[in-house]
Every structure is written in structure tokens, then in C-alpha cells.
Design a protein around this motif. Structure first.
Motif, short mmCIF file in Angstrom:
data_model
loop_
_atom_site.label_atom_id
_atom_site.label_comp_id
_atom_site.label_asym_id
_atom_site.label_seq_id
_atom_site.Cartn_x
_atom_site.Cartn_y
_atom_site.Cartn_z
N ARG A 245 0.86 -1.18 0.00
CA ARG A 245 0.00 0.00 0.00
C ARG A 245 0.90 1.23 0.00
NH1 ARG A 245 -2.80 -3.12 3.95
NH2 ARG A 245 -2.19 -1.74 5.67
N GLY A 246 0.87 1.93 -1.12
CA GLY A 246 1.77 3.07 -1.25
C GLY A 246 3.21 2.60 -1.27
N PRO A 247 4.11 3.23 -0.50
CA PRO A 247 5.53 2.86 -0.54
C PRO A 247 5.90 1.73 0.42
CG PRO A 247 5.25 4.79 0.84
CD PRO A 247 3.88 4.44 0.32
N LYS A 248 4.91 1.12 1.09
CA LYS A 248 5.23 0.14 2.14
C LYS A 248 4.63 -1.23 1.88
CE LYS A 248 5.86 3.39 5.99
NZ LYS A 248 7.25 2.94 6.28
N PHE A 249 5.31 -2.26 2.45
CA PHE A 249 4.77 -3.60 2.56
C PHE A 249 4.22 -3.78 3.97
CE2 PHE A 249 7.96 -5.37 -0.73
CZ PHE A 249 6.98 -5.36 -1.74
N PHE A 250 3.02 -4.36 4.07
CA PHE A 250 2.39 -4.61 5.36
C PHE A 250 2.20 -6.10 5.57
CE2 PHE A 250 1.26 -0.29 4.37
CZ PHE A 250 1.21 0.37 5.59
N ALA A 251 2.57 -6.56 6.79
CA ALA A 251 2.33 -7.95 7.19
C ALA A 251 1.82 -7.90 8.62
CB ALA A 251 3.61 -8.77 7.10
N GLY A 252 0.54 -8.20 8.83
CA GLY A 252 -0.05 -8.08 10.17
C GLY A 252 0.02 -6.66 10.66
N ASP A 253 0.53 -6.48 11.87
CA ASP A 253 0.62 -5.14 12.47
C ASP A 253 1.93 -4.43 12.11
OD1 ASP A 253 -1.82 -5.53 13.73
OD2 ASP A 253 -0.87 -6.49 15.48
N HIS A 254 2.76 -5.06 11.30
CA HIS A 254 4.07 -4.48 11.02
C HIS A 254 4.19 -4.08 9.54
CE1 HIS A 254 5.64 -5.64 14.96
NE2 HIS A 254 5.03 -6.80 14.79
N SER A 255 5.08 -3.15 9.28
CA SER A 255 5.31 -2.72 7.90
C SER A 255 6.78 -2.35 7.72
CB SER A 255 4.44 -1.51 7.56
OG SER A 255 4.82 -0.37 8.31
N VAL A 256 7.19 -2.24 6.47
CA VAL A 256 8.55 -1.83 6.13
C VAL A 256 8.48 -1.21 4.74
CG1 VAL A 256 9.23 -4.01 5.03
CG2 VAL A 256 10.98 -2.58 6.12
N ASP A 257 9.39 -0.32 4.46
CA ASP A 257 9.45 0.27 3.12
C ASP A 257 9.69 -0.81 2.08
OD1 ASP A 257 9.14 2.78 4.22
OD2 ASP A 257 11.28 3.28 4.15
N ALA A 258 8.99 -0.70 0.95
CA ALA A 258 9.28 -1.60 -0.17
C ALA A 258 10.68 -1.29 -0.70
CB ALA A 258 8.24 -1.42 -1.27
N PRO A 259 11.40 -2.29 -1.21
CA PRO A 259 12.71 -2.01 -1.80
C PRO A 259 12.62 -0.90 -2.84
CG PRO A 259 12.38 -4.38 -1.60
CD PRO A 259 11.08 -3.73 -1.24
N SER A 260 13.62 -0.04 -2.89
CA SER A 260 13.55 1.16 -3.73
C SER A 260 13.38 0.83 -5.21
CB SER A 260 14.83 2.00 -3.53
OG SER A 260 15.99 1.23 -3.84
N ASN A 261 13.92 -0.31 -5.66
CA ASN A 261 13.83 -0.62 -7.09
C ASN A 261 12.42 -1.01 -7.52
OD1 ASN A 261 14.23 -3.08 -5.57
ND2 ASN A 261 14.53 -4.15 -7.52
N ILE A 262 11.53 -1.31 -6.55
CA ILE A 262 10.14 -1.65 -6.91
C ILE A 262 9.16 -0.75 -6.15
CG2 ILE A 262 10.57 -4.04 -7.61
CD1 ILE A 262 9.58 -4.88 -4.81
N SER A 263 9.60 0.42 -5.74
CA SER A 263 8.71 1.31 -4.99
C SER A 263 7.51 1.74 -5.83
CB SER A 263 9.48 2.54 -4.51
OG SER A 263 10.05 3.24 -5.61
N GLY A 264 7.67 1.71 -7.15
CA GLY A 264 6.57 2.10 -8.03
C GLY A 264 5.64 0.96 -8.39
N LEU A 265 5.86 -0.21 -7.81
CA LEU A 265 5.00 -1.38 -8.07
C LEU A 265 3.57 -1.08 -7.64
CD1 LEU A 265 5.57 -4.36 -9.04
CD2 LEU A 265 5.58 -4.98 -6.62
N ARG A 266 2.61 -1.55 -8.42
CA ARG A 266 1.22 -1.25 -8.08
C ARG A 266 0.82 -1.91 -6.77
NH1 ARG A 266 -2.57 -4.82 -12.22
NH2 ARG A 266 -1.96 -6.88 -11.44
N ASP A 267 -0.12 -1.30 -6.09
CA ASP A 267 -0.60 -1.85 -4.82
C ASP A 267 -1.27 -3.20 -5.04
OD1 ASP A 267 0.31 0.45 -3.72
OD2 ASP A 267 -1.62 1.26 -3.13
N GLY A 268 -1.19 -4.07 -4.02
CA GLY A 268 -1.82 -5.38 -4.12
C GLY A 268 -1.13 -6.40 -3.25
N SER A 269 -1.44 -7.68 -3.51
CA SER A 269 -0.91 -8.78 -2.71
C SER A 269 0.34 -9.37 -3.36
CB SER A 269 -1.97 -9.88 -2.55
OG SER A 269 -3.10 -9.39 -1.88
N TYR A 270 1.35 -9.60 -2.54
CA TYR A 270 2.61 -10.16 -3.01
C TYR A 270 3.13 -11.15 -1.96
CZ TYR A 270 2.39 -6.32 -6.34
OH TYR A 270 1.98 -5.46 -7.32
N LYS A 271 4.23 -11.78 -2.27
CA LYS A 271 4.91 -12.63 -1.29
C LYS A 271 6.37 -12.19 -1.22
CE LYS A 271 2.00 -16.74 -1.61
NZ LYS A 271 1.91 -18.19 -1.97
N VAL A 272 6.87 -12.15 0.01
CA VAL A 272 8.26 -11.78 0.25
C VAL A 272 8.99 -13.02 0.78
CG1 VAL A 272 9.76 -10.52 1.83
CG2 VAL A 272 7.94 -9.32 0.63
#
Length: 359
Positions: A245-272
Motif C-alpha cells: 500500500r503506497g511505498p510500504k509492505f504490510f504484514a499483520g501489524d508491522h510494515s517496512v518500506d518496499a525495496p527502492s527498485n520496486i517502490s513504483g510497483l502497483r498496490d496489491g498482494s505479493y509474497k516476500v
């Protein structure tokens, strides 16, 4: 050159190998990496001519060898379960393929002694296999394959029955031997670390299908999909569903910035995905995604500790240096370094890999 063209092997209603195409060049080392029952041995038997594919073709130097009996193919094969001639001495076991080929005695003697030196067998050349340990018998089978001067050498988990010290020595020596012979070597293993030590090219297998085939380090650093990434990780790669969502990845109650090379990736569900040696119970100085859970078990080897965490029915593993004392049942957070993220899309195809995945 060995070519497998769309080969499949069907037994009853199930495929043991399905639509595999591979090309292996003369003088190359090729690793088949996959868990037990992934199809490694079946694929080797098809290469050797011990089995015939249900579909597809096997070519050697441009010509089909499907109609050629195994006795007329220049192939050597060593299984995990060693096979030797019980009535022959170690010397004669090693020499046997050269005697069949009509090679002169002086050459036979030189090659046998070279192979025996490498395999630490010189003190046992006058013994028969029944008077050897299991490891010594396996080394005899390996030596016999190496002196045969075959075009194709198939090694099916050949070091599995050897002691640790000798196994490590041979992992270093075998690639040098492979490079000198000019033969096509195919080496099956269940261990990602062994594939990395051997180098060459690696084909990852899952349920009879090849998921990727390329230079070993490239498959490790940039697995094409999640299945390949998990095959090439031991302990298994930690995989977490996340929402971008936006520039961040969310998992449960925690989040972290998405890696800079994919910061423009569209919002949605992914796996890390993060390999265990890039996960820790201690919060790192760099950006990391925290996952809350409960300690389920620990394995301490002395130099390393494997800490298993249960998080919403998902087993995660941290591989940490040194001895770490934790109690089973304790609540804990596992921190996964953002700079080491493998990111996969909804179809589990790789989107992004770390800049230095092997570090």
C-alpha cells in the motif's frame, strides 16, 4: 553434447518426468537439485538408456540414442547405493572398464593409481569389496567411473555415504576432475550447499519437472519463481504474504518500506521471501520486516543456532551464528532484512531479487 527434447516418463497414470528439455555441453558440470522423489534418478536413467521415455527424444552429439542399448553407450554411472564386483580386488574393480575397452596395461596401472590416490584407496587395492567399509566401497565405485573415460558420467548422490571430512575434500576436488576430462558430468543432490560448492550449471526439479536451468550461481541469486527459490534454500526460505500500500509492505501489524527498485510497483498482494541466514531474533540496524510468533523449536550445532518460529501456522526459521538460548513457547519477533527481500507476484513469479542475494 547431450540433448533432452521434451522427454516425459509416465508410469501408470502418473508422470515421473514431464516435458523436460535440457542441453548439456561437452566438458560441462550439470547439477540436478531437488528433494527426494523430485525425479533426479529417473532423469538420469533416461539419460543413461536404462529406461526409455514415454515421449520425447534423447540425443548425443546430434543423433538420437533411443534405439541404442545401454551397453553400447559410453556412459558411467555411480549410485548412492554403491555397486562393485565382489570377487574382484579394489584394483581390478577400478581397472575393469579399461580392460573391457582393451586399454594397455601401463595406462591402466597409471590411471588406477591416480584414481586410488584421489579416493584415498591406495592401501586397499589388494582387498575385495567385502573387506571394505561402506565409504571405501563407494569410493571404489567412484574411482571406476572416473577412469572409464566415458562421454557421459552420471553421479547420483555419490558422496552421501561418505564421512564428513572426505565428503568435503571430494566436493573441492571433483570439479577439478570434471574440468580436465572433457566428459559431460551430471551430478544429483538434495543439498543446495553442495550445488553451490560444485558450481557449473544447476537444474532445479520439482515433481518431475525442471523449474529452472542456468549457471548455478544465477539460479541461486535470481530464481525465476518461488518454487525454485524454495528448492535452492536449506533450511527452506521464509515466505510471508504481504500487502503493498503506497511505498510500504504490510504484514499483520508491522510494515517496512518496499525495496527502492520496486517502490513504483502497483498496490496489491505479493509474497516476500528471505533466506534464514538473513533473518534474526535481534532487531538489525538496517530496515527489516518484523513477524510475531512463538518459538516452536531450536537446533544448536555449536557454531550456529536454528530458531524456528510459528507465526499463524507458518513455520519460519532464523539461522543465527553462535549459541542462542531461547525457550520453546516464548513469544518472539523474527526480523527479516529488507535489503535481502525476494519479491514474488500473485503467480509466484520473481519480481525483484536482492542486489547481492548470495551475501
Amino acid at each position: 553434447m547431450l540433448e533432452l527434447k521434451n522427454i516425459s516418463k509416465k508410469v501408470g497414470n502418473s508422470f515421473h518426468i514431464k516435458d523436460v528439455s535440457l542441453t548439456m555441453e561437452k566438458g560441462s558440470l550439470n547439477v540436478l537439485l531437488g528433494p527426494t522423489l523430485s525425479g533426479k534418478t529417473t532423469l538420469m536413467r533416461l539419460m543413461a538408456g536404462l529406461d526409455r521415455p514415454t515421449e520425447g527424444d534423447v540425443l548425443m552429439n546430434g543423433g538420437s540414442v533411443l534405439g541404442l542399448p545401454v551397453q553400447k553407450r559410453n556412459v558411467a554411472m555411480v549410485y548412492q547405493q554403491f555397486i562393485n564386483y565382489p570377487a574382484m580386488t579394489v584394483y581390478e574393480n577400478i581397472a575393469s572398464p579399461m580392460r573391457v575397452a582393451g586399454i594397455d596395461s601401463e595406462t591402466i596401472d597409471r590411471r588406477v593409481l591416480q584414481a586410488a590416490e584421489l579416493m584415498k584407496l591406495k592401501p586397499y587395492l589388494d582387498r575385495t569389496p567385502l573387506n571394505l567399509s561402506g565409504g571405501q566401497q563407494q569410493r571404489t565405485a567412484l574411482a571406476r567411473a572416473l577412469v572409464k573415460d566415458a562421454e557421459l558420467v552420471l553421479l547420483d548422490e555419490p558422496l552421501a555415504n561418505l564421512d564428513y571430512k572426505l565428503r568435503e575434500e571430494l566436493r573441492v576436488e571433483l570439479p577439478k576432475i570434471f574440468a580436465e576430462t572433457g566428459a559431460i558430468f551430471v551430478y544429483a543432490t538434495t543439498e543446495p550447499q553442495e550445488a553451490l560448492l560444485l558450481g557449473g550449471q544447476t537444474a532445479t526439479l520439482h515433481e518431475g519437472q525442471v523449474t529452472q536451468f542456468a549457471d548455478t550461481i544465477d539460479v541461486y541469486n535470481r530464481p525465476g519463481d518461488l518454487l525454485t527459490a524454495q528448492t535452492f534454500s536449506d533450511p527452506p526460505m521464509n515466505v510471508i504474504p504481504v500487502e503493498k500500500r503506497g511505498p510500504k509492505f504490510f504484514a499483520g501489524d508491522h510494515s517496512v518500506d518496499a525495496p527502492s527498485n520496486i517502490s513504483g510497483l502497483r498496490d496489491g498482494s505479493y509474497k516476500v521471501g528471505v533466506r534464514p541466514h538473513h533473518a534474526s531474533l535481534s532487531k538489525p540496524k538496517s530496515k527489516a520486516l518484523a513477524i510475531d510468533g512463538t518459538i516452536s523449536t531450536t537446533e544448536i550445532t555449536g557454531s550456529e543456532s536454528f530458531i524456528h518460529l510459528n507465526a499463524d501456522q507458518t513455520n519460519l526459521v532464523a539461522l543465527m551464528h553462535g549459541v542462542h538460548r531461547v525457550n520453546v513457547g516464548d513469544d518472539a519477533s523474527l526480523y527479516m532484512e529488507q535489503s535481502k527481500f525476494f519479491v514474488f507476484d500473485a503467480n509466484e513469479k520473481l519480481i525483484s531479487a536482492p542486489k547481492q542475494a548470495g551475501a
